[in-house]
Scaffold this motif. Structure first.
Motif, short mmCIF file in Angstrom:
data_model
loop_
_atom_site.label_atom_id
_atom_site.label_comp_id
_atom_site.label_asym_id
_atom_site.label_seq_id
_atom_site.Cartn_x
_atom_site.Cartn_y
_atom_site.Cartn_z
N GLY A 45 -1.37 -5.53 0.56
CA GLY A 45 -2.66 -5.91 -0.01
C GLY A 45 -3.04 -7.35 0.33
N THR A 75 0.83 -1.20 0.00
CA THR A 75 0.00 0.00 0.00
C THR A 75 0.87 1.25 0.00
N GLY A 84 -6.06 -2.96 0.08
CA GLY A 84 -5.63 -2.56 1.42
C GLY A 84 -6.81 -2.26 2.32
N MET A 121 -2.95 0.38 -4.15
CA MET A 121 -2.05 -0.74 -4.33
C MET A 121 -0.93 -0.41 -5.31
#
Length: 432
Positions: A337, A254, A311, A260
């Motif tokens: 993630g 993240t 995330g 992402m």
């Protein structure tokens, strides 16, 4: 993510409606799931009634007469709760709206407003039936069709399903439960779908037997409804970010904005060390954090990165690390993630709902449709468990999760049930 509808309307439509803070996203989708399931179940029962496969049952019901003591007591309790919590919420809006669940489960409220609400509803009940005073209630024979029992079935499914889901979740997470049993039982989070399904099924089957509703036709009618309701319910998990996600996809971390970013496998270990405090709270052994790298393949470049890893910024359970530049109650994001497994289940179960809906008219052996549902649902959940975070058991050297055990039993049971139904039941024909 949208912890409640206030955030959803603010981000999607630019509208800030403070009242919507009390409407939790997960609860909203659960309600929609029950309504969608009720709609599908009602239509399928009506279809089978028109074909002559289901018949009405004559019952004697009590009509007329003044309100009973039980009705007055019920109205009084309802009025007290509405006044106590409803007026209390309005008078303490600034603090209560920040933690609506906590306020509802607390002893806070307005006692005088509760008494006023109780008195009002008792008076309204009296006023609506005072013309019937002195008129005795009498019994009338009415024919009740199976589809007319759907509201009762949905209410029982909601109550039994919630209790079953909560009990099974706490059994699955026993260590957390024994540390704080009161919070574990009263918390709005922490629900296990299969627990709810099992308990609700037992309660509804007993009800159907009592009301002389054909159980095989009922469960066949419920199969598509259950699949659709599960898909809609998973929307609540996905949009609220309720913690019911997958293992880490170590191909993504993240960034500072909560989005992402695809990285090399070595970056996962670096992200763990940078956020070691968070990971130590999650795992006693940070050297063996469940993860599996899977970067977006070129053939699927049209899909967004969040389809492969998320995330869950602003998630409702406030899990993760602080999100830079965010002030408020829901300002957390996962540093690495995770696989958005609720999203995968939404897609899979919508497809499976379509399959069940398409074949329901072609298969006329009672019970078989439900057997197919058991197999499809069991397979879907068994394979999604491979990338989900769940407690594992040690059984003769195997380490399955609770959901894997139940889903495997569902597949086996579904196959056996289909074979039994095909052997014992002949295809039904139209009689009307």
């Amino acid at each position: 993510m949208y912890p409640n509808l206030y955030y959803a309307f603010r981000d999607l439509f630019g509208l800030e409606i403070p009242l919507f803070k009390i409407l939790q996203t997960f609860g909203f989708f659960v309600a929609i799931a029950f309504l969608a399931g009720a709609y599908v179940l009602t239509n399928e029962l009506k279809r089978r009634e028109k074909l002559g496969w289901l018949k009405p049952v004559t019952e004697n019901i009590l009509v007329g007469g003044p309100a009973t003591t039980g009705e007055y007591i019920g109205n009084g309790i309802l009025g007290f709760l509405l006044g106590w919590k409803g007026i209390g919420l309005m008078l303490n809006w600034a603090t209560a709206s920040q933690n609506f669940q906590g306020f509802i489960l607390s002893g806070d409220g307005n006692f005088l407003a509760g008494l006023a609400g109780a008195a009002l509803l008792v008076f309204l009940k009296y006023n609506s039936t005072k013309g019937k005073k002195g008129t005795p209630a009498k019994k009338e024979a009415v024919s009740i069709w199976p589809h007319q029992r759907v509201p009762d079935i949905i209410v029982m499914a909601a109550i039994a399903g919630l209790l079953g889901a909560k009990v099974f979740h706490n059994l699955e997470n026993w260590n957390d439960f024994v540390q704080n049993p009161i919070d574990a039982l009263l918390s709005f989070s922490g629900l296990t779908f299969y627990g709810g399904l099992i308990v609700a099924t037992i309660v509804i089957l007993r009800y159907a037997r009592k009301k002389q509703v054909s159980i095989k036709h009922l469960i066949d009618s419920a199969a598509p409804a259950l699949m659709l309701a599960y898909a809609v319910g998973r929307m609540g998990c996905q949009f609220a970010g309720d913690g019911d996600w997958g293992i880490y996809n170590s191909a993504y971390v993240t960034d500072n904005t909560g989005h992402m970013v695809q990285v090399s496998p070595t970056e996962f270990n670096k992200a763990v060390q940078q956020n070691i405090g968070f990971f130590q709270q999650q795992y006693s052994d940070t050297a063996h954090i469940p993860h599996a790298p899977f970067a977006k393949p070129a053939a699927l470049s049209f899909l967004p990165d969040w389809f492969f890893a998320s995330g869950y910024a602003h998630n409702v359970v406030n899990e993760g690390v602080p999100l830079p530049g965010c002030d408020g109650q829901y300002c957390r994001v996962l540093p690495v993630g995770v696989y958005p497994t609720p999203l995968y289940e939404i897609i899979a179960c919508l497809i499976l709902f379509g399959v069940l809906w398409a074949i329901r008219k072609r298969i006329t052996v009672p019970g078989v449709i439900f057997g197919i549902y058991l197999v499809l649902n069991g397979l879907e959940r068994f394979f999604i468990e491979k990338i989900r975070v769940n407690t594992k058991y040690n059984i003769f050297g195997f380490h399955p999760t609770q959901a894997e055990i139940i889903s495997a039993l569902m597949v086996i049971g579904g196959v056996i049930w289909i074979m039994y139904c095909r052997k014992k039941n002949a295809p039904v024909t139209t009689t009307s």
